[in-house]
Design a protein around this motif. Structure first.
Motif, mmCIF file in Angstrom:
data_model
loop_
_atom_site.group_PDB
_atom_site.id
_atom_site.type_symbol
_atom_site.label_atom_id
_atom_site.label_comp_id
_atom_site.label_asym_id
_atom_site.label_seq_id
_atom_site.Cartn_x
_atom_site.Cartn_y
_atom_site.Cartn_z
ATOM 1 N N LYS A 36 0.812 -1.224 0.000
ATOM 2 C CA LYS A 36 0.000 0.000 0.000
ATOM 3 C C LYS A 36 0.845 1.274 0.000
ATOM 4 O O LYS A 36 0.358 2.332 -0.409
ATOM 5 C CB LYS A 36 -0.931 0.007 1.207
ATOM 6 N N LYS A 37 2.067 1.199 0.484
ATOM 7 C CA LYS A 37 2.948 2.366 0.544
ATOM 8 C C LYS A 37 4.260 2.054 -0.179
ATOM 9 O O LYS A 37 4.709 0.917 -0.218
ATOM 10 C CB LYS A 37 3.262 2.739 2.002
ATOM 11 N N THR A 38 4.873 3.091 -0.724
ATOM 12 C CA THR A 38 6.183 2.919 -1.351
ATOM 13 C C THR A 38 7.274 3.020 -0.290
ATOM 14 O O THR A 38 7.051 3.494 0.831
ATOM 15 C CB THR A 38 6.437 3.999 -2.416
ATOM 16 N N PHE A 39 8.479 2.603 -0.679
ATOM 17 C CA PHE A 39 9.622 2.721 0.223
ATOM 18 C C PHE A 39 9.826 4.180 0.640
ATOM 19 O O PHE A 39 10.063 4.471 1.817
ATOM 20 C CB PHE A 39 10.885 2.194 -0.465
ATOM 21 N N THR A 40 9.735 5.107 -0.301
ATOM 22 C CA THR A 40 9.956 6.515 0.014
ATOM 23 C C THR A 40 8.934 7.025 1.023
ATOM 24 O O THR A 40 9.281 7.766 1.949
ATOM 25 C CB THR A 40 9.902 7.377 -1.266
ATOM 26 N N GLU A 41 7.678 6.638 0.860
ATOM 27 C CA GLU A 41 6.643 7.060 1.802
ATOM 28 C C GLU A 41 6.932 6.576 3.214
ATOM 29 O O GLU A 41 6.844 7.344 4.183
ATOM 30 C CB GLU A 41 5.276 6.524 1.358
ATOM 31 N N VAL A 42 7.277 5.302 3.337
ATOM 32 C CA VAL A 42 7.527 4.739 4.665
ATOM 33 C C VAL A 42 8.802 5.321 5.265
ATOM 34 O O VAL A 42 8.864 5.627 6.460
ATOM 35 C CB VAL A 42 7.599 3.199 4.600
ATOM 36 N N MET A 43 9.824 5.513 4.445
ATOM 37 C CA MET A 43 11.062 6.119 4.921
ATOM 38 C C MET A 43 10.802 7.501 5.504
ATOM 39 O O MET A 43 11.278 7.841 6.597
ATOM 40 C CB MET A 43 12.063 6.213 3.766
ATOM 41 N N LEU A 44 10.033 8.324 4.778
ATOM 42 C CA LEU A 44 9.738 9.672 5.266
ATOM 43 C C LEU A 44 8.874 9.636 6.518
ATOM 44 O O LEU A 44 9.060 10.444 7.435
ATOM 45 C CB LEU A 44 9.046 10.486 4.169
ATOM 46 N N MET A 45 7.937 8.717 6.569
ATOM 47 C CA MET A 45 7.109 8.568 7.768
ATOM 48 C C MET A 45 7.990 8.277 8.978
ATOM 49 O O MET A 45 7.815 8.861 10.056
ATOM 50 C CB MET A 45 6.106 7.440 7.577
#
Length: 262
Positions: A36-45
């Protein structure tokens, strides 16, 4: 009442787990993130401690792409040579290359960002920028974020990054304006145009999305790690480490007494 000992107990908000689940912050890894989320999204989170906006993701993606690769740089050479020496230790070779992420190469966005922080906080931004430019001229050093030994008269990566940043209406533009102000001061003190380089533009854009100066070099580490893995793949397929070693050995002659002891 909270005891004195418990007040000193370290805490973490990054990850927790049970026998049947694992959470990144307050998100269930399996149900909320995987697929559901990309690596970049989770990294920034994880780094920012908040849900990233679309603009945060777009800026971060382009920054990571820009910082990933620049050919046979010191970091790539170090990785290739260590992999040649210890091919069973891929992670050691990547780690060796990452040690080159610093104030001279790749990680210079941190140095530049510190200057932009000074300019954005100053009552007279241009006076502060002039002071910075004059200081670096006095010590005969390049202003962090400016100049490039390969890209002249401009660094095309930097100007594309800034163009993309200016197009993002959600960004305040304070850090981009600070970089532009510093650029004018650098040109004035130098008496000629000095190009903004990629890490200068990266400093401005990461500042725009709220990345603290002290964290910025971490983005270079994340990005360059991917690039160094690619160098190892190429080293496996077309080795150059031995060639680099032989070239250096023949190019730098031994001179008796060159470094006398005592």
């Amino acid at each position: 009442m909270t005891s004195q000992n418990s007040q000193k107990t370290p805490i973490t908000g990054l990850c927790t787990h049970t026998l049947t689940s694992l959470h990144y912050r307050n998100a269930d890894l399996v149900e909320d993130l995987m697929g559901k989320k990309t690596f970049t999204e989770v990294m920034l989170m994880q780094i920012l401690g908040r849900e990233p906006r679309g603009v945060d993701i777009r800026i971060t993606d382009v920054v990571l792409i820009v910082l990933m690769e620049h050919g046979l740089t010191p970091s790539a050479i170090a990785t290739r040579l260590i992999y040649m020496s210890a091919p069973e230790n891929l992670q050691g070779a990547v780690s060796a290359g990452l040690l080159a992420v610093g104030s001279s190469f790749i990680g210079t966005m941190e140095n530049c960002s510190g200057l932009l922080d000074r300019i954005t906080a100053a009552p007279d931004p241009y006076a502060e920028a002039l002071s910075i430019a004059q200081h670096y001229k006095k010590i005969k050093a390049a202003v962090p974020g400016f100049g490039h030994h390969l890209h002249k008269p401009i660094d095309p990566r930097a100007y594309k990054l800034l163009e993309m940043g200016r197009a993002e209406k959600e960004l305040k533009g304070d850090h981009i304006r600070a970089l532009e102000t510093l650029s004018k001061a650098v040109d004035e003190v130098a008496g000629r145009p000095i190009t903004i380089n990629a890490t200068g533009a990266v400093a401005a854009l990461l500042g725009e999305i709220g990345i603290p100066t002290a964290v910025m070099r971490g983005f270079a580490v994340i990005s360059r790690s991917a690039g160094l893995v690619a160098h190892i793949v190429e080293e496996q397929q077309s080795p150059s480490g031995r060639f680099i070693w032989d070239t250096v050995e023949h190019a730098i002659p031994f001179v008796d007494g060159a470094n006398k002891i005592g």
